[in-house]
Design a protein around this motif. Sequence first.
Motif, PDB file in Angstrom:
ATOM      1  N   PHE A 129     -95.292  72.395 -81.703  1.00  0.00           N
ATOM      2  CA  PHE A 129     -95.782  71.125 -81.880  1.00  0.00           C
ATOM      3  C   PHE A 129     -96.442  70.273 -80.627  1.00  0.00           C
ATOM      4  O   PHE A 129     -97.507  69.886 -80.916  1.00  0.00           O
ATOM      5  N   VAL A 130     -95.918  70.425 -79.684  1.00  0.00           N
ATOM      6  CA  VAL A 130     -96.430  70.182 -78.486  1.00  0.00           C
ATOM      7  C   VAL A 130     -97.836  70.682 -78.082  1.00  0.00           C
ATOM      8  O   VAL A 130     -99.005  70.000 -77.862  1.00  0.00           O
ATOM      9  N   GLU A 149    -112.944  74.550 -85.119  1.00  0.00           N
ATOM     10  CA  GLU A 149    -111.781  74.844 -85.749  1.00  0.00           C
ATOM     11  C   GLU A 149    -110.404  74.770 -85.568  1.00  0.00           C
ATOM     12  O   GLU A 149    -109.544  74.469 -86.158  1.00  0.00           O
ATOM     13  N   LEU A 150    -110.347  75.158 -84.269  1.00  0.00           N
ATOM     14  CA  LEU A 150    -108.777  75.172 -83.612  1.00  0.00           C
ATOM     15  C   LEU A 150    -108.202  73.855 -83.798  1.00  0.00           C
ATOM     16  O   LEU A 150    -106.877  73.702 -83.991  1.00  0.00           O
ATOM     17  N   LYS A 151    -109.076  72.918 -83.328  1.00  0.00           N
ATOM     18  CA  LYS A 151    -108.626  71.494 -83.178  1.00  0.00           C
ATOM     19  C   LYS A 151    -108.317  70.923 -84.595  1.00  0.00           C
ATOM     20  O   LYS A 151    -107.347  70.139 -84.927  1.00  0.00           O
ATOM     21  N   ILE A 152    -109.238  71.240 -85.499  1.00  0.00           N
ATOM     22  CA  ILE A 152    -109.036  70.716 -86.901  1.00  0.00           C
ATOM     23  C   ILE A 152    -107.852  71.539 -87.444  1.00  0.00           C
ATOM     24  O   ILE A 152    -106.846  70.758 -87.970  1.00  0.00           O
ATOM     25  N   GLU A 156    -104.264  69.441 -88.795  1.00  0.00           N
ATOM     26  CA  GLU A 156    -103.653  69.814 -90.133  1.00  0.00           C
ATOM     27  C   GLU A 156    -102.284  70.215 -89.982  1.00  0.00           C
ATOM     28  O   GLU A 156    -101.473  69.977 -90.596  1.00  0.00           O
ATOM     29  N   GLN A 157    -102.052  71.246 -88.965  1.00  0.00           N
ATOM     30  CA  GLN A 157    -100.687  71.590 -88.674  1.00  0.00           C
ATOM     31  C   GLN A 157     -99.669  70.448 -88.344  1.00  0.00           C
ATOM     32  O   GLN A 157     -98.518  70.504 -88.981  1.00  0.00           O
ATOM     33  N   ILE A 158    -100.018  69.713 -87.433  1.00  0.00           N
ATOM     34  CA  ILE A 158     -99.132  68.618 -87.371  1.00  0.00           C
ATOM     35  C   ILE A 158     -98.882  67.848 -88.371  1.00  0.00           C
ATOM     36  O   ILE A 158     -97.449  67.408 -88.531  1.00  0.00           O
TER      37      ILE A 158
END
Length: 398
Positions: A129-130, A149-152, A156-158
């Motif tokens: 999460f961090v 892409e990694l940021k998006i 979404e994961q958060i």
Amino acid sequence: MDKIGIVKPCGFGDESTSDVVLCLRNCEGRPEFFYSHSFTLVSKSKFFADWFSCPDFGKCVEIHCTELNYDHHLPGEITKSCIQYLEAVPWEHREEEQIIKAVSKLGPVAMPVISRIKPVDLTATKNVFVSAVRFATSTGESCPPFGDELKISAQEQIEYMLGEDEDMPLVMADDEVKSVVRTGLSRIFSTFEKQLSSLVLESDIASDTAEANILQCVSDLEWMCSILPKMELMKDFVSSWAGISGGILGILADKKLESAMWGLKVKLIEVSGRALEAVGYGNVILSAPIRVQLLKSWLPYIREMKPLLDSKGTEDTSFPHKMDEDLCQSIEGAIISLVLALPSNDQADILADWMEADQVSYPDLSEAFEVWCYRTKSANRRLAEGLRRVDNTTVSLE
């Protein structure tokens, strides 16, 4: 015990073999039941040994506490005994979800039990999460070969973890996690202010790059608005937004932006709407001066932009930037609620400005005006009645 005197193993929550019921009852009266075994409790806890040594106490141990903080309200010995018991007895796999749900309310004191159930998962969840928050709040940092892409994906994961992961209540309560989120929010705000200020310095303000950069910052702020309420950190956002609102509107008033960046202007109204909703509906509590500042900053701008955007949409049906009906209604409702929660004098100032403006159809504050008139009339009547009683009392004493 079987016929040859061997004690059979019995698990936590095994109702068929238990002879004791532990009942944790919160402030609303809702109970959490634990089916237990007296011989295990007595051997593991002096509190329970003393309890069951008294024949008048019976086989049901009822403990009153609050749901939000069992550890604070429960006597320390009882909490410790419950945890020791849960650590000691064997569980079935199907019972672990029930145990996690129950003991997570005990706060940090429950960590030994949760660590036994999921020795790695809680720490792993926190670390993931961090890391996701750091990626999701990164600004202007390239992460080749993934790029944005990694940021998006992190954002979404958060959102998924906040909605689905059973460990998240404990993770979100962690001070380090909150600190990382606040740092990320501060970083996004700082980048947003720099990008916005740079617009008036751009030689080509209509360039695709300039608009894309600032819209990405606003998109990040809008995303934060969707996750912060779940972490009880929305106050951090609203306080910061109120503090920089004057600067934002000052830049938007620059002549360079007068007929440009319509998408940015609508997005800023949307973000302001989230702040107004949070304060207007009582989800974020701020002092009256800050609430007045927030409202007086954005109400005139929203009132000015709505008819302007409508007229451009009328002139050009392909014009993509407009305040849709849902956005208009949510902002109007939030403003009315916010106005009605202000001190009476502040309400009067805002309503007077609204009635003197050329544009009074949106937002429509007639409902707030009617309520203010009723309250003022009632207050004046009560004041007059109080003064008459004082006068009558004075006359009778004389």
